[in-house]
Design an enzyme around this catalytic site. Sequence first.
Site, mmCIF file in Angstrom:
data_model
loop_
_atom_site.group_PDB
_atom_site.id
_atom_site.type_symbol
_atom_site.label_atom_id
_atom_site.label_comp_id
_atom_site.label_asym_id
_atom_site.label_seq_id
_atom_site.Cartn_x
_atom_site.Cartn_y
_atom_site.Cartn_z
ATOM 1 N N LYS A 1 58.728 54.901 9.930
ATOM 2 C CA LYS A 1 57.925 53.824 9.339
ATOM 3 C C LYS A 1 56.507 53.850 9.886
ATOM 4 O O LYS A 1 55.528 53.801 9.155
ATOM 5 C CB LYS A 1 58.566 52.458 9.633
ATOM 6 N N ASP B 1 58.733 48.404 6.195
ATOM 7 C CA ASP B 1 58.857 47.435 7.289
ATOM 8 C C ASP B 1 59.754 46.287 6.812
ATOM 9 O O ASP B 1 60.332 46.346 5.725
ATOM 10 C CB ASP B 1 57.475 46.947 7.758
#
Length: 208
Positions: free
Chosen positions: A117, A135
């Site tokens: 991420k 996220d």
Amino acid sequence: MKTNKILEVLDYYFPNPQCELNYHTDYELLMAIVLSAQSTDKRVNQVTSILFQKYPSLEALKVANRGDLEEIIHPVGSFRKKAEYIQEIARILCEKYQGIVPQDREELIQFPGVGRKTSNVFLSEYYHYPAIGVDTHVERVSKRLGLAYSKDDVLTVERKLMKKFPKEKWATLHLQLVLFGRYHCKAMKPECKNCLLLDICHEKKKNL
Ligand code: SF4
């Protein structure tokens, strides 16, 4: 098509989405993203404005007193771990990369505190690479809109989003989904009554 409607509405809500983390250099952005885990961009910006003023270079961060770093980083949580990550990232960048953050995801994820991420968010924001950082906001909104199943892990959510949306939209879509989740489709009390995606949302009944 559902995805077209989502893009249309997100463009309407956030026509010019911007990353809300403050930074001046590549390494400041990478470190800010690392610090943002389990925290808010607002809090990270408060911390980094002190951190990068006091330690204005990678060399300075590399040799900084660890206790001092921990004290500065304290408000964003997990401060011991994060101070260690920051200092290690500074050291690796100085010693292995001539101070320049690499553009390659496989190299980026070797850095401490940097996972898929974080590397996606960094690459799309700094180098405008097509990538979708999933996220907490992106994950929640994707599931509520039926773009992924509630049982899907973040990698599956990312893959589904990449499959459903054109590549040239990925970087902007990431920012728009973050902002949509942060200000509109919030975890608690989402703004369903005024939501332009109400008709295609899987969660609307729960929140009206
Ligand atoms: Fe989020 Fe509610 Fe809109 Fe669904 S209807 S996308 S839960 S704000």
